[in-house]
Structure formats: structure tokens, C-alpha cells
Motif scaffolding. Structure first.
Motif, PDB file in Angstrom:
ATOM      1  N   TRP A  64       1.056  -1.257  -0.294  1.00  0.00           N
ATOM      2  CA  TRP A  64      -0.026  -0.057  -0.227  1.00  0.00           C
ATOM      3  C   TRP A  64       0.654   1.689  -0.219  1.00  0.00           C
ATOM      4  O   TRP A  64       1.356   1.823   1.019  1.00  0.00           O
ATOM      5  CB  TRP A  64      -0.984  -0.053   1.585  1.00  0.00           C
ATOM      6  CG  TRP A  64      -2.157  -0.627   1.211  1.00  0.00           C
ATOM      7  CD1 TRP A  64      -2.410  -1.845   0.272  1.00  0.00           C
ATOM      8  CD2 TRP A  64      -3.234  -0.856   2.300  1.00  0.00           C
ATOM      9  NE1 TRP A  64      -3.432  -1.872   0.590  1.00  0.00           N
ATOM     10  CE2 TRP A  64      -4.141  -1.827   2.041  1.00  0.00           C
ATOM     11  CE3 TRP A  64      -3.294  -0.070   3.115  1.00  0.00           C
ATOM     12  CZ2 TRP A  64      -5.293  -2.282   2.980  1.00  0.00           C
ATOM     13  CZ3 TRP A  64      -4.268  -0.786   3.968  1.00  0.00           C
ATOM     14  CH2 TRP A  64      -5.581  -1.377   3.797  1.00  0.00           C
ATOM     15  N   TRP A  72     -12.877  -2.323 -12.534  1.00  0.00           N
ATOM     16  CA  TRP A  72     -12.269  -3.220 -11.055  1.00  0.00           C
ATOM     17  C   TRP A  72     -12.376  -1.628  -9.992  1.00  0.00           C
ATOM     18  O   TRP A  72     -11.479  -0.785  -9.695  1.00  0.00           O
ATOM     19  CB  TRP A  72     -11.011  -3.474 -10.928  1.00  0.00           C
ATOM     20  CG  TRP A  72     -11.518  -4.498 -10.465  1.00  0.00           C
ATOM     21  CD1 TRP A  72     -11.666  -6.597 -10.822  1.00  0.00           C
ATOM     22  CD2 TRP A  72     -10.849  -5.248  -9.099  1.00  0.00           C
ATOM     23  NE1 TRP A  72     -11.229  -7.425  -9.911  1.00  0.00           N
ATOM     24  CE2 TRP A  72     -10.763  -6.144  -8.871  1.00  0.00           C
ATOM     25  CE3 TRP A  72     -11.052  -4.635  -8.266  1.00  0.00           C
ATOM     26  CZ2 TRP A  72     -10.711  -7.280  -7.381  1.00  0.00           C
ATOM     27  CZ3 TRP A  72      -9.806  -5.112  -6.986  1.00  0.00           C
ATOM     28  CH2 TRP A  72     -10.086  -6.622  -6.444  1.00  0.00           C
ATOM     29  N   ASP A 114     -12.100  -1.085  -6.243  1.00  0.00           N
ATOM     30  CA  ASP A 114     -11.336  -2.202  -4.739  1.00  0.00           C
ATOM     31  C   ASP A 114     -12.648  -0.849  -3.972  1.00  0.00           C
ATOM     32  O   ASP A 114     -12.010   0.013  -3.673  1.00  0.00           O
ATOM     33  CB  ASP A 114      -9.720  -1.907  -5.088  1.00  0.00           C
ATOM     34  CG  ASP A 114      -8.924  -2.296  -4.128  1.00  0.00           C
ATOM     35  OD1 ASP A 114      -7.668  -2.923  -3.966  1.00  0.00           O
ATOM     36  OD2 ASP A 114      -9.668  -2.725  -3.044  1.00  0.00           O
ATOM     37  N   GLY A 115     -12.124  -2.245  -2.943  1.00  0.00           N
ATOM     38  CA  GLY A 115     -12.969  -1.979  -1.569  1.00  0.00           C
ATOM     39  C   GLY A 115     -12.068  -1.025  -0.599  1.00  0.00           C
ATOM     40  O   GLY A 115     -12.715  -0.546   0.495  1.00  0.00           O
ATOM     41  N   ALA A 116     -10.760  -1.588  -1.003  1.00  0.00           N
ATOM     42  CA  ALA A 116      -9.507  -1.065   0.580  1.00  0.00           C
ATOM     43  C   ALA A 116      -9.778  -0.046   0.725  1.00  0.00           C
ATOM     44  O   ALA A 116      -8.939   1.128  -0.427  1.00  0.00           O
ATOM     45  CB  ALA A 116      -8.670  -1.864  -0.353  1.00  0.00           C
ATOM     46  N   PHE A 138     -16.517  -4.581 -11.534  1.00  0.00           N
ATOM     47  CA  PHE A 138     -15.850  -5.731  -9.797  1.00  0.00           C
ATOM     48  C   PHE A 138     -16.404  -4.566  -8.535  1.00  0.00           C
ATOM     49  O   PHE A 138     -15.575  -3.368  -8.678  1.00  0.00           O
ATOM     50  CB  PHE A 138     -14.837  -6.360  -9.684  1.00  0.00           C
ATOM     51  CG  PHE A 138     -14.350  -6.679  -8.426  1.00  0.00           C
ATOM     52  CD1 PHE A 138     -13.982  -5.478  -7.374  1.00  0.00           C
ATOM     53  CD2 PHE A 138     -14.914  -8.093  -8.061  1.00  0.00           C
ATOM     54  CE1 PHE A 138     -13.176  -5.936  -6.309  1.00  0.00           C
ATOM     55  CE2 PHE A 138     -14.452  -8.146  -7.468  1.00  0.00           C
ATOM     56  CZ  PHE A 138     -13.602  -7.855  -5.954  1.00  0.00           C
ATOM     57  N   ASP A 146     -17.492  -4.945  -3.686  1.00  0.00           N
ATOM     58  CA  ASP A 146     -18.045  -5.856  -3.102  1.00  0.00           C
ATOM     59  C   ASP A 146     -20.162  -5.883  -3.254  1.00  0.00           C
ATOM     60  O   ASP A 146     -20.475  -6.914  -2.711  1.00  0.00           O
ATOM     61  CB  ASP A 146     -18.428  -5.049  -1.339  1.00  0.00           C
ATOM     62  CG  ASP A 146     -16.516  -5.886  -1.389  1.00  0.00           C
ATOM     63  OD1 ASP A 146     -16.792  -5.324   0.256  1.00  0.00           O
ATOM     64  OD2 ASP A 146     -16.031  -5.125  -1.935  1.00  0.00           O
ATOM     65  N   TRP A 166     -17.271  -9.403  -4.970  1.00  0.00           N
ATOM     66  CA  TRP A 166     -16.026 -10.190  -3.704  1.00  0.00           C
ATOM     67  C   TRP A 166     -16.140 -11.198  -3.724  1.00  0.00           C
ATOM     68  O   TRP A 166     -17.633 -11.130  -2.922  1.00  0.00           O
ATOM     69  CB  TRP A 166     -15.222  -8.958  -2.954  1.00  0.00           C
ATOM     70  CG  TRP A 166     -13.768  -9.553  -2.873  1.00  0.00           C
ATOM     71  CD1 TRP A 166     -13.014 -10.297  -3.432  1.00  0.00           C
ATOM     72  CD2 TRP A 166     -13.856  -9.088  -1.407  1.00  0.00           C
ATOM     73  NE1 TRP A 166     -12.353 -10.719  -2.593  1.00  0.00           N
ATOM     74  CE2 TRP A 166     -12.748  -9.800  -1.162  1.00  0.00           C
ATOM     75  CE3 TRP A 166     -13.899  -8.506   0.051  1.00  0.00           C
ATOM     76  CZ2 TRP A 166     -11.372 -10.282  -0.360  1.00  0.00           C
ATOM     77  CZ3 TRP A 166     -13.357  -8.516   0.754  1.00  0.00           C
ATOM     78  CH2 TRP A 166     -12.233  -9.467   1.109  1.00  0.00           C
ATOM     79  N   GLU A 183      -8.639 -13.207  -0.272  1.00  0.00           N
ATOM     80  CA  GLU A 183      -8.035 -12.941  -1.175  1.00  0.00           C
ATOM     81  C   GLU A 183      -7.058 -14.101  -1.390  1.00  0.00           C
ATOM     82  O   GLU A 183      -5.506 -14.221  -2.150  1.00  0.00           O
ATOM     83  CB  GLU A 183      -6.787 -11.516  -0.912  1.00  0.00           C
ATOM     84  CG  GLU A 183      -7.730 -11.149  -1.487  1.00  0.00           C
ATOM     85  CD  GLU A 183      -6.892  -9.433  -1.123  1.00  0.00           C
ATOM     86  OE1 GLU A 183      -5.962  -9.199  -0.376  1.00  0.00           O
ATOM     87  OE2 GLU A 183      -7.519  -8.120  -1.419  1.00  0.00           O
ATOM     88  N   ASP A 227     -10.170 -13.265  -6.784  1.00  0.00           N
ATOM     89  CA  ASP A 227      -8.806 -12.370  -7.042  1.00  0.00           C
ATOM     90  C   ASP A 227      -7.791 -12.770  -6.100  1.00  0.00           C
ATOM     91  O   ASP A 227      -8.345 -13.054  -4.729  1.00  0.00           O
ATOM     92  CB  ASP A 227      -9.397 -11.115  -7.436  1.00  0.00           C
ATOM     93  CG  ASP A 227      -9.291  -9.946  -5.724  1.00  0.00           C
ATOM     94  OD1 ASP A 227     -10.353 -11.446  -4.362  1.00  0.00           O
ATOM     95  OD2 ASP A 227      -8.743  -9.565  -5.163  1.00  0.00           O
TER      96      ASP A 227
END
Ligand code: OTN
Length: 451
Positions: free
Chosen positions: A47, A169, A171-173, A204, A206, A212, A216, A279
Motif C-alpha cells: 500500500w 475494478w 477496489d473497496g480497500a 467489480f 463488493d 467479491w 484473497e 481474486d
């Protein structure tokens, strides 16, 4: 309080259908490559914090044709490139920030990794998609509504300048804690742009049109329902009305392994079709770390069987090295994976066989008997529902007729969906029986293949 009669609720759930985009992904592009490439490749982070100097990003031997060839050797049908990861660094010539290729030494600031990857996909017959991290640790606007305008401008550049996009895509991070800058994302606005510029793309997230799987590690839940509550996958159109009974879904999250079970959907005020994506990275990290090794062929193959062969898709990540090439060990593992998948699933032993539908134990519990042209050693039974009409089967058993003419139990499984691959002990047999033991409506089996 019961709101609707149970069999009517089940019939409605059994007729929740995929969009053409979801059907195409499940049936034409179920196996594709993630490519995580950013300043993290040079810092060793997973990250980045957004303070990285663009000057460190310099893939002097970038070779997107090598990426594409390696991806195809595994039998994958597409590539999803991280155009911008959490560090906010943009791998294309964006107008909206200096934190991009414009300030990288690569091609004297004129490089465009998205362009090179998209063009390589076109040359090698791969579909192209991109990952655009909503979380951006470099952009000073993050945490304000102006960030949504910034993000939509970036999204529009990627949606309109790189040809056909098959998968976007989100990402929900987001690692910004309670004291961090929390961003309210304008997902409706993002989706509107995708529908306008790339109407054939899946999304893509959540709560996406492709949701998702929930981890992972490549561990797909045993039962894999694409029919789930809209409360958890709000980027999809509601196809049913009303819950079975009054109750709450507040205790359920998208990654819940039972998200599609009756015990959950019974409380939903509306069901949607949202298949899952597994993923996983070919190595422990999403980005390249020289000390890491690719995962075993066995693990990658099993993940393929329990995703592509379990009503889901498989997004397998390969991280380029700092020089811009895939690691030779990853290239070799991808080749091995493609060869094993081809060896195990390229010859359908049921070609030319006789298929008989038997009444079984009732309209939702039929039996299907397959008589091969001759006795074979069987290792897998592949089933598919006519998924464009909905997902129905909850459980089934597989039997092989033994040398005494008796049906010997070979496997017990749950959902089928777009495709289910059942692995059995290698068994010599000519007759196979599939017994549907539980289904939400009359099963509609599209195919049975034997390997
Ligand atoms: O630290 N994480 O953010 C993290 C650790 C383990 C597994 C997932 C995550 S992030 C997670 O990634 C998912 C895709 O792999 C989805 O985007 C989720 O929304 C996100 O929270």
C-alpha cells in the motif's frame, strides 16, 4: 410475519437472471489476469502512501507482449491492469494530476503503460480492463465531493481512450481510519459513465455486478449463489419484490459465505443476480517482491476448479518486476497451469453419449443418466445450469455404475450455476447418474461433461 408464500418466493428467486454482460463474463471470459504495477513495484510496499516520487517508476524493459503471451499460455481470456492503485500514481497520460507517467523517466515522461497493455491485449486476442482505486492517498481532494469529479474525469479518460473495456475494478480497500479522510464515493455517477462509454463492461466491487468472493486466498465458499440480496449488491437491478419474512440483513456482509442461502435471502426486499469473482495473486503479495515465489501449480489449479468451476470467475494476479517484465518463474508457472487445465478438461468423454432424463423423486428432483460410448476412467463431472434463465439447484449427488451393476456414490455437491466442476476419485465406469436432490424450481441443466 410471513409476507409471501414460500414456493412463490423460491420460484421468484429461481428466475433472477444475469445481464448479458454478466452472462458473457461467466461463459466467455471466466479466467483473466490481474496485473498489479505501480510505484509499489519499486518501493516493496503493498500500500503506497502517495508520497512516492514518480521518478522511481521506470520499467526500462517493459514488455506487454511478454505479459500477454504468458497470460494466454495459462488459458486466460483477459487482463485487468491497475491503472491507479491506492498511492494515486496514474499509469497513463492523465490531464488531471502530475502524479503520473508525465513525471516518470520512462520514455522521457511520454510513456503510457495503459496504452501499451491495451494494445498488447488487442494484438494477442485478450480482452482489456482496468482497476482504478477509488482510494487515493496522493490526491489532496480526497475526502471531499470535488474528489468525485476528479475521479470521474480519470474514469472517463480510461473509458474513452483505450478501446473496448470488459471489466472495471473498484477496489473497496481504504485504510484511512476514523481520524482519516473518509470519502463518500459517487458510485451512481461512476456507473453512469461506464454504462455510457462501455455498456458491455462488468463492474467489480463488493456491491458490484461482479461481487467479491470474500477473501484473497482463492478460497471459494462451498455453495456459490449468484442470486443475492440487493441490500448487499446495490449496483444491480432488483428482480423480485418483497421478503419471505420480515427481518434484517444488517448482520450480513458481502463476504458472508452464505450470502445467497435461503437463511439470508428470505429477509431481502429484492433479489439481484451478482456472481462472484475470486481474486488471488500468483505470489503472496499483489506487487512484485523478489524474495517471493509463485504459489504451487496444485494450489493455482484447485483455485481454478473452485472458481471457474464453481459459478464464479478467477482473476489471477501476476506482478511485473521493476524492469517491466513478468518474472520467468511466474511465466513458467502460468504455462504449467495452462497445460494442466488443457490436459484435464480438453477432452469431453461424454461426446456422443446417450443422456436420459429420469423422473427421479419429483419435478425438482430429476435424475440424469449418461451412458458413455465405452468404459472410461472418470476424474471430473462438469455440470451447467441454463444460467441465462436463472440459478436453481441447491444440491445433487453423482453416482457411477460399478462392475456389479450397482450405483456407487461418487460425490455430493451443492450449487451448480453457470458451471460446476466436481472432482471425483479416478473411477472406471460407463454409466454416470446425476441425482438432483434439492432445487428451488424445476432444474434446467444445460450440459453435462465428463473428463
Ligand atoms: O487490507 N486489506 O485491505 C485487505 C486485506 C485482506 C483482504 C482484502 C483486503 S482489501 C479488500 O480487497 C477486496 C478485493 O480483494 C475488495 O476490494 C474489498 O472491498 C477490500 O476491502
Amino acid at each position: 410475519m410471513v409476507i409471501i408464500e414460500f414456493t412463490e418466493f423460491l420460484k421468484n428467486a429461481a428466475h433472477v437472471k444475469p445481464t448479458p454482460q454478466q452472462l458473457a463474463l461467466l461463459r466467455e471470459t471466466p479466467f483473466y489476469a490481474f496485473v498489479h504495477f505501480s510505484p509499489n513495484t519499486y518501493t516493496g510496499l503493498e500500500w503506497g502512501d502517495g508520497t512516492e516520487d514518480p521518478a522511481i517508476f521506470n520499467p526500462t524493459e517493459l514488455d506487454c507482449d511478454q505479459w500477454a503471451q504468458a497470460i494466454k499460455s495459462a488459458g486466460m481470456q483477459g487482463m485487468v491492469l491497475t491503472a491507479k492503485h491506492h498511492d494515486g500514481f496514474c499509469l497513463w497520460q492523465t490531464e488531471y494530476t502530475e502524479h503520473s507517467m508525465k513525471n516518470s523517466p520512462y520514455k522521457d515522461g511520454k510513456g503510457d503503460i495503459v496504452r501499451e497493455a491495451a494494445d498488447a491485449c488487442k494484438r494477442h486476442g485478450l480482452k482489456f480492463g482496468f482497476y482504478l482505486s477509488p482510494w487515493d492517498r496522493n490526491c489532496p481532494l480526497y475526502g471531499t465531493d470535488e474528489y468525485n469529479t476528479y475521479y470521474k474525469n480519470q474514469l472517463t479518460e480510461l473509458l474513452t481512450n483505450y478501446g473496448e473495456i470488459f471489466h472495471v475494478w473498484f477496489d473497496g480497500a481504504c485504510g484511512e481510519g476514523p481520524n482519516g479522510k473518509k470519502q463518500v464515493y459517487d458510485f451512481d455517477g461512476y456507473i453512469e459513465l461506464i454504462k455510457k462509454h462501455q455498456p458491455n463492461a462488468t463492474i467489480f466491487n463488493d456491491a458490484g455486478t461482479i461481487r467479491w468472493i470474500g477473501n484473497e486466498a482463492g478460497k471459494a465458499p462451498y455453495a456459490q449463489w449468484a442470486v443475492v440480496p440487493q441490500e448487499l449488491c446495490f449496483m444491480n437491478e432488483k428482480q423480485t419484490e418483497g421478503p419471505l419474512v420480515e427481518g434484517s440483513l444488517d448482520f450480513v456482509y458481502n463476504s458472508d459465505i452464505n450470502i445467497g442461502s435461503i437463511s439470508n435471502i428470505m429477509y431481502s426486499k429484492g433479489l439481484v443476480f451478482a456472481p462472484a469473482e475470486t481474486d488471488m495473486s500468483i505470489r503472496p503479495g499483489w506487487f512484485y517482491h523478489p524474495e517471493e515465489e509463485p504459489h504451487s501449480l496444485e494450489r493455482l489449479f484447485n483455485t481454478y476448479v473452485t472458481s471457474v468451476g464453481n459459478n464464479a470467475t478467477f482473476n489471477l494476479n501476476i506482478p511485473p518486476m521493476p524492469n517491466g517484465k513478468f518474472d520467468p518463474r511466474d511465466v513458467e508457472r502460468l504455462k504449467e497451469l495452462g497445460e494442466l487445465i488443457s490436459k484435464e478438461f480438453s477432452t469431453n468423454l461424454a461426446e456422443g453419449s446417450t443422456v436420459t432424463i429420469l423422473p427421479g423423486y419429483g419435478p425438482t428432483q430429476p435424475e440424469i443418466q449418461v451412458t458413455l460410448k465405452k468404459k472410461q476412467t472418470i476424474k471430473y463431472v462438469e455440470l451447467a445450469e441454463n444460467i441465462k434463465e436463472g440459478q436453481r439447484v441447491e444440491a445433487f449427488d453423482v453416482f457411477f455404475k460399478d462392475s456389479h451393476g450397482q450405483w456407487a456414490h461418487a460425490a455430493r455437491d451443492t450449487t451448480i450455476g453457470s458451471r460446476k466442476i466436481v472432482k471425483t476419485d479416478p473411477t472406471e465406469a460407463q454409466e454416470i447418474l446425476v441425482r438432483i436432490t434439492s432445487s428451488r424450481y424445476v432444474p434446467d441443466i444445460e450440459w453435462i461433461k465428463i473428463y
